[in-house]
Scaffold this motif. Structure first.
Motif, PDB file in Angstrom:
ATOM      1  N   LYS A 196     -62.087 -90.095  35.134  1.00 57.80           N
ATOM      2  CA  LYS A 196     -61.223 -91.197  34.706  1.00 57.80           C
ATOM      3  C   LYS A 196     -60.409 -90.804  33.475  1.00 57.80           C
ATOM      4  O   LYS A 196     -59.209 -91.085  33.382  1.00 57.80           O
ATOM      5  CB  LYS A 196     -62.069 -92.444  34.420  1.00 57.80           C
ATOM      6  N   LEU A 197     -61.046 -90.121  32.522  1.00 57.16           N
ATOM      7  CA  LEU A 197     -60.328 -89.690  31.316  1.00 57.16           C
ATOM      8  C   LEU A 197     -59.270 -88.646  31.656  1.00 57.16           C
ATOM      9  O   LEU A 197     -58.159 -88.665  31.109  1.00 57.16           O
ATOM     10  CB  LEU A 197     -61.328 -89.130  30.301  1.00 57.16           C
ATOM     11  N   ILE A 198     -59.613 -87.730  32.539  1.00 55.83           N
ATOM     12  CA  ILE A 198     -58.644 -86.705  32.936  1.00 55.83           C
ATOM     13  C   ILE A 198     -57.444 -87.352  33.626  1.00 55.83           C
ATOM     14  O   ILE A 198     -56.293 -86.956  33.411  1.00 55.83           O
ATOM     15  CB  ILE A 198     -59.318 -85.663  33.840  1.00 55.83           C
ATOM     16  N   ALA A 199     -57.702 -88.377  34.453  1.00 61.05           N
ATOM     17  CA  ALA A 199     -56.601 -89.061  35.126  1.00 61.05           C
ATOM     18  C   ALA A 199     -55.682 -89.748  34.123  1.00 61.05           C
ATOM     19  O   ALA A 199     -54.447 -89.721  34.260  1.00 61.05           O
ATOM     20  CB  ALA A 199     -57.160 -90.071  36.130  1.00 61.05           C
ATOM     21  N   ASP A 228     -62.847 -81.098  26.873  1.00 63.68           N
ATOM     22  CA  ASP A 228     -63.917 -80.464  26.133  1.00 63.68           C
ATOM     23  C   ASP A 228     -64.264 -81.325  24.931  1.00 63.68           C
ATOM     24  O   ASP A 228     -63.796 -82.472  24.827  1.00 63.68           O
ATOM     25  CB  ASP A 228     -63.527 -79.033  25.711  1.00 63.68           C
ATOM     26  N   ALA A 229     -65.086 -80.787  24.045  1.00 64.32           N
ATOM     27  CA  ALA A 229     -65.565 -81.582  22.919  1.00 64.32           C
ATOM     28  C   ALA A 229     -64.443 -82.023  21.987  1.00 64.32           C
ATOM     29  O   ALA A 229     -64.581 -83.011  21.256  1.00 64.32           O
ATOM     30  CB  ALA A 229     -66.605 -80.790  22.132  1.00 64.32           C
ATOM     31  N   ASP A 230     -63.334 -81.309  21.980  1.00 67.69           N
ATOM     32  CA  ASP A 230     -62.220 -81.641  21.085  1.00 67.69           C
ATOM     33  C   ASP A 230     -61.246 -82.638  21.689  1.00 67.69           C
ATOM     34  O   ASP A 230     -60.338 -83.113  20.997  1.00 67.69           O
ATOM     35  CB  ASP A 230     -61.458 -80.369  20.699  1.00 67.69           C
ATOM     36  N   GLY A 231     -61.367 -82.934  22.971  1.00 66.95           N
ATOM     37  CA  GLY A 231     -60.444 -83.858  23.610  1.00 66.95           C
ATOM     38  C   GLY A 231     -59.951 -83.309  24.929  1.00 66.95           C
ATOM     39  O   GLY A 231     -60.653 -82.556  25.614  1.00 66.95           O
ATOM     40  N   LEU A 232     -58.728 -83.669  25.284  1.00 65.93           N
ATOM     41  CA  LEU A 232     -58.156 -83.260  26.559  1.00 65.93           C
ATOM     42  C   LEU A 232     -56.973 -82.337  26.324  1.00 65.93           C
ATOM     43  O   LEU A 232     -56.196 -82.528  25.379  1.00 65.93           O
ATOM     44  CB  LEU A 232     -57.727 -84.491  27.361  1.00 65.93           C
ATOM     45  N   HIS A 233     -56.819 -81.350  27.214  1.00 65.42           N
ATOM     46  CA  HIS A 233     -55.805 -80.315  27.030  1.00 65.42           C
ATOM     47  C   HIS A 233     -55.026 -80.116  28.326  1.00 65.42           C
ATOM     48  O   HIS A 233     -55.584 -80.199  29.422  1.00 65.42           O
ATOM     49  CB  HIS A 233     -56.454 -78.980  26.638  1.00 65.42           C
ATOM     50  N   ALA A 234     -53.735 -79.825  28.164  1.00 61.54           N
ATOM     51  CA  ALA A 234     -52.875 -79.418  29.282  1.00 61.54           C
ATOM     52  C   ALA A 234     -51.871 -78.424  28.711  1.00 61.54           C
ATOM     53  O   ALA A 234     -50.876 -78.817  28.094  1.00 61.54           O
ATOM     54  CB  ALA A 234     -52.170 -80.618  29.905  1.00 61.54           C
ATOM     55  N   GLY A 235     -52.172 -77.150  28.875  1.00 60.20           N
ATOM     56  CA  GLY A 235     -51.319 -76.132  28.261  1.00 60.20           C
ATOM     57  C   GLY A 235     -51.359 -76.256  26.752  1.00 60.20           C
ATOM     58  O   GLY A 235     -52.427 -76.204  26.136  1.00 60.20           O
ATOM     59  N   GLU A 236     -50.180 -76.430  26.127  1.00 60.41           N
ATOM     60  CA  GLU A 236     -50.092 -76.578  24.671  1.00 60.41           C
ATOM     61  C   GLU A 236     -50.343 -78.017  24.212  1.00 60.41           C
ATOM     62  O   GLU A 236     -50.454 -78.287  23.027  1.00 60.41           O
ATOM     63  CB  GLU A 236     -48.710 -76.121  24.188  1.00 60.41           C
ATOM     64  N   GLN A 237     -50.405 -78.932  25.157  1.00 57.43           N
ATOM     65  CA  GLN A 237     -50.595 -80.344  24.808  1.00 57.43           C
ATOM     66  C   GLN A 237     -52.085 -80.637  24.576  1.00 57.43           C
ATOM     67  O   GLN A 237     -52.951 -80.080  25.245  1.00 57.43           O
ATOM     68  CB  GLN A 237     -50.062 -81.246  25.918  1.00 57.43           C
ATOM     69  N   HIS A 238     -52.324 -81.526  23.621  1.00 53.68           N
ATOM     70  CA  HIS A 238     -53.708 -81.900  23.303  1.00 53.68           C
ATOM     71  C   HIS A 238     -53.734 -83.343  22.827  1.00 53.68           C
ATOM     72  O   HIS A 238     -52.810 -83.809  22.142  1.00 53.68           O
ATOM     73  CB  HIS A 238     -54.276 -80.995  22.203  1.00 53.68           C
ATOM     74  N   VAL A 239     -54.789 -84.069  23.181  1.00 53.76           N
ATOM     75  CA  VAL A 239     -54.964 -85.434  22.694  1.00 53.76           C
ATOM     76  C   VAL A 239     -56.463 -85.693  22.557  1.00 53.76           C
ATOM     77  O   VAL A 239     -57.265 -85.280  23.392  1.00 53.76           O
ATOM     78  CB  VAL A 239     -54.321 -86.468  23.649  1.00 53.76           C
ATOM     79  N   SER A 240     -56.858 -86.338  21.442  1.00 55.68           N
ATOM     80  CA  SER A 240     -58.259 -86.715  21.249  1.00 55.68           C
ATOM     81  C   SER A 240     -58.561 -87.951  22.089  1.00 55.68           C
ATOM     82  O   SER A 240     -57.647 -88.671  22.524  1.00 55.68           O
ATOM     83  CB  SER A 240     -58.541 -87.008  19.775  1.00 55.68           C
ATOM     84  N   LEU A 241     -59.836 -88.213  22.306  1.00 58.62           N
ATOM     85  CA  LEU A 241     -60.207 -89.380  23.109  1.00 58.62           C
ATOM     86  C   LEU A 241     -59.736 -90.693  22.481  1.00 58.62           C
ATOM     87  O   LEU A 241     -59.162 -91.539  23.183  1.00 58.62           O
ATOM     88  CB  LEU A 241     -61.722 -89.406  23.327  1.00 58.62           C
ATOM     89  N   PRO A 242     -59.938 -90.935  21.157  1.00 60.51           N
ATOM     90  CA  PRO A 242     -59.432 -92.187  20.577  1.00 60.51           C
ATOM     91  C   PRO A 242     -57.922 -92.323  20.724  1.00 60.51           C
ATOM     92  O   PRO A 242     -57.414 -93.403  21.032  1.00 60.51           O
ATOM     93  CB  PRO A 242     -59.856 -92.089  19.104  1.00 60.51           C
ATOM     94  N   ASP A 243     -57.173 -91.210  20.499  1.00 59.66           N
ATOM     95  CA  ASP A 243     -55.714 -91.279  20.612  1.00 59.66           C
ATOM     96  C   ASP A 243     -55.281 -91.530  22.043  1.00 59.66           C
ATOM     97  O   ASP A 243     -54.290 -92.225  22.294  1.00 59.66           O
ATOM     98  CB  ASP A 243     -55.088 -89.982  20.096  1.00 59.66           C
ATOM     99  N   LEU A 244     -56.025 -90.978  23.004  1.00 53.32           N
ATOM    100  CA  LEU A 244     -55.695 -91.206  24.407  1.00 53.32           C
ATOM    101  C   LEU A 244     -55.831 -92.685  24.750  1.00 53.32           C
ATOM    102  O   LEU A 244     -54.949 -93.269  25.400  1.00 53.32           O
ATOM    103  CB  LEU A 244     -56.629 -90.378  25.299  1.00 53.32           C
ATOM    104  N   VAL A 245     -56.944 -93.304  24.305  1.00 56.89           N
ATOM    105  CA  VAL A 245     -57.160 -94.717  24.601  1.00 56.89           C
ATOM    106  C   VAL A 245     -56.119 -95.581  23.900  1.00 56.89           C
ATOM    107  O   VAL A 245     -55.572 -96.531  24.479  1.00 56.89           O
ATOM    108  CB  VAL A 245     -58.587 -95.139  24.191  1.00 56.89           C
ATOM    109  N   ARG A 246     -55.788 -95.250  22.641  1.00 57.07           N
ATOM    110  CA  ARG A 246     -54.772 -96.029  21.923  1.00 57.07           C
ATOM    111  C   ARG A 246     -53.405 -95.913  22.598  1.00 57.07           C
ATOM    112  O   ARG A 246     -52.666 -96.891  22.709  1.00 57.07           O
ATOM    113  CB  ARG A 246     -54.698 -95.571  20.473  1.00 57.07           C
TER     114      ARG A 246
END
Length: 654
Positions: free
Chosen positions: A429-432, A446-464
């Motif tokens: 669900k988080l990956i989607a 991973d433990a630091d959040g979600l990654h796609a190439g050079e893009q990165h977002v933490s779990l709290p920022d993703l939900v916000r």
């Protein structure tokens, strides 16, 4: 504003503080519990006690007085001081109470005589334990004490047919609580949160208990609540522990932090709710506080604010109950039902400012005070009531629903598979969500959040980013059911009667005193094939515990029956192994051969460590004395008898 001390200095707080100020070192949870018992808390707290005293439990059906409600239109209510609405023109009048009497024709004697749960319990315990009336028809007590009265059988079951408003309007979060399933014995009066308050005139915002107890600018300007369920509960949350399942080490860690703040002078004192005036004046800068008190202070000074700590808050409720031998139960139930009318509940909440337990009261509050209607500390929204941030402390085997045990030989196998599946579903669900934000399906977590190439977002920022500032609750669920083949009734065979078997081995090195028959275990090695040790230390402890049980099985456990009567049915007579009977050396050995369907290859430990102990010891005895004994336990008498029979047989052979 309530000018009473909610729980005074509770026995738990007194015990902890006496240890803190006595100069003793090495304070532990075990020490604290001893102090609590010494303070008389056996009868005072539903958190640390295991059962009621003999003779105090009652059957409510046997302590039920005739109901005189139809002929006697009266009602006696005991509540906390200043916990009901008061007329601004005449402080002796209580508008909602007056309305109830006018509508129902019932005259209410409203007593504000509950200043402390423990103190009130002490007033009524002798009468209730003896099935005698306490001259009250409704009492209002906090969760843990209300739960105790339910457990003791001191309150009457409610007639739900006479409480339609409660059935329709009680908040879902307050239904079917562990100590009162089906809401049979209690109706919440009000609820509240325990968190942090600060005065913005003298300090900046305080977001955590760590800040409250360590920030240099707050030194000497902090108070904490004397009710340990609040102060220690918040400290446990702050360090990432669950207040309902904390370990001794976790408790010690929180307690040491509190003690350090006391020793350094950071904490000025411990209080009931008498902190309120000091906070309003700025004499203290921040404190552990109850939500309703702070809302009232906020009316006069918007800079006095309540903060739900980032780690979570403690939730409590005060509950209406009908004590045994009450003579006006029907009148009492009319009172309870009346206060669950949304308009009445809104008027009450507008004055007391605690969490309103009544659905639709928020809409009625909007007609009275739109600002209060939007206050999340009176009408919490879904974010504030998220179970991950609010911990209801009711983990007490005295008051939770009956169950056999929370255990099983294959618990790790079954629950582990379900947990793994639900975690995988949450990952997906988080990956989607991240894939939608990144615009690509090539997303990793991973433990630091979600990654796609050079893009990165933490779990709290993703939900916000996805749900906005109000956030959202993401949930997943999964079920796991084992596969098996029923056995053939004629042959008793099955291709797969169970998902896995327990495989283990035991080695024993012993010495036998041939004069007394006593067996001394020098070394016991216990090996278990656990598939994969999810928690290696716990697996070692289980293997060790099983080995000790096996020693009892081999050498001690025996039911002695004389003419059909059990003669050793108590722990005084039924012999169990003591610390002196344990091996000089006990070695647990973990064997890992991953199971094909286990979670990460794990399977249960269960009986792995116990089954082979008695055979191993019996074989060692055979090797030691040259005699095979085929009955358990291997008592000194059995060994001496076997040796005598061996010697007698050898003499006859000569």
């Amino acid at each position: 504003m309530r000018a009473w001390q909610r729980s005074g200095i509770s026995p738990e707080a007194s015990a902890v503080m006496s240890l803190m100020t006595s100069g003793r070192t090495g304070t532990s949870r075990r020490t604290v519990l001893r102090g609590v018992a010494a303070a008389g808390a056996l009868a005072a707290t539903g958190v640390f006690t295991g059962c009621g005293m003999p003779g105090t439990r009652r059957n409510p059906a046997e302590c039920r007085a005739p109901d005189r409600s139809d002929s006697d239109r009266r009602l006696v209510v005991s509540n906390w001081p200043l916990y009901i609405d008061v007329s601004e023109e005449n402080e002796s009048l209580r508008p909602t109470l007056e309305l109830f009497s006018k509508r129902s024709g019932i005259s209410v004697t409203y007593q504000e005589d509950i200043n402390d749960n423990n103190e009130f319990f002490g007033k009524v315990r002798n009468q209730l334990s003896a099935c005698q009336p306490i001259e009250r028809d409704i009492i209002v007590l906090t969760d843990w004490m209300a739960a105790r009265l339910v457990r003791l059988g001191w309150v009457q079951p409610l007639d739900k047919d006479k409480l339609p408003n409660v059935a329709a309007n009680l908040l879902d979060t307050l239904r079917d609580r562990p100590w009162d399933t089906d809401n049979k014995y209690a109706v919440p009066w009000q609820s509240g949160l325990s968190g942090i308050a600060y005065n913005g005139n003298v300090t900046s915002e305080v977001r955590s208990m760590d800040e409250l107890l360590t920030r240099p600018d707050l030194r000497g300007k902090v108070t904490c609540l004397s009710e340990m369920r609040d102060t220690m509960g918040l400290l446990l949350l702050d360090q990432g522990s669950d207040p309902t399942t904390f370990t001794e080490q976790e408790f010690n860690q929180a307690l040491n932090k509190l003690q350090a703040a006391v020793d350094s002078g950071h904490i000025r004192r411990f209080t009931g709710n008498d902190y309120a005036q000091e906070l309003a004046k700025g004499d203290i800068a921040a404190c552990v506080a109850w939500s309703g008190d702070v809302i009232q202070l906020n009316f006069d000074d918007p800079k006095v604010r309540f903060v739900p700590p980032d780690a979570g808050v403690m939730l409590w409720s005060d509950n209406m109950q009908i004590p045994n031998e009450a003579t006006h139960q029907a009148n009492a139930e009319k009172f309870m039902n009346f206060y669950y009318e949304p308009s009445v509940a809104a008027e009450l909440a507008a004055w007391v400012n605690y969490i309103c337990p009544v659905k639709s009261a928020q809409e009625e509050m909007d007609k009275i005070d739109p600002e209060l209607a939007e206050n999340p500390l009176i009408f919490p929204d879904e974010l504030c009531m998220d179970p991950a941030r609010i911990h209801v402390v009711q983990a007490d085997t005295d008051v939770t629903p009956y169950d056999t045990i929370t255990a099983g030989s294959r618990s790790t196998y079954h629950t582990g598979n379900a947990v793994r599946q639900v975690a995988e579903a949450m990952r997906d669900k988080l990956i989607a969500l991240a894939a939608e934000q990144f615009g690509t399906s090539e997303v990793t977590l991973d433990a630091d959040g979600l990654h796609a190439g050079e893009q990165h977002v933490s779990l709290p920022d993703l939900v916000r980013a996805r749900f906005g500032a109000r956030g959202a609750t993401l949930t997943t669920e999964a079920n796991f059911t084992t596969q098996w083949t029923p056995y053939d009734k004629e042959t008793g065979r099955s291709e797969q009667v169970t998902e896995h078997w327990f495989a283990g081995a035991v080695g024993a090195q012993i010495a036998v005193d041939t004069a007394t028959g006593r067996v001394h275990i020098e070394h016991l090695a216990v090996a278990g094939d656990v598939g994969k040790a999810i928690n290696p230390r716990l697996v070692e402890q289980q293997l060790t515990g099983a080995a000790i049980m096996g020693i009892g099985h081999a050498l001690f456990d025996q039911l002695v029956v004389d003419q059909g009567q059990l003669t050793n049915g108590t722990l005084l007579d039924y012999q169990l192994p003591s610390s002196k009977d344990l091996p000089d050396k006990l070695t647990p050995l973990i064997v890992e051969s991953p199971h094909r369907t286990g979670p990460f290859g794990a399977k249960g430990v269960g009986e792995t460590g116990i089954l082979a102990v008695a055979p191993a010891i019996a074989n060692a005895v055979r090797d030691s004395i040259g005699v095979r004994i085929t009955e358990l336990p291997l008592t000194p008498e059995a060994i001496v008898t076997a040796l005598q029979q061996r010697d007698s047989s050898e003499q006859e052979d000569r």
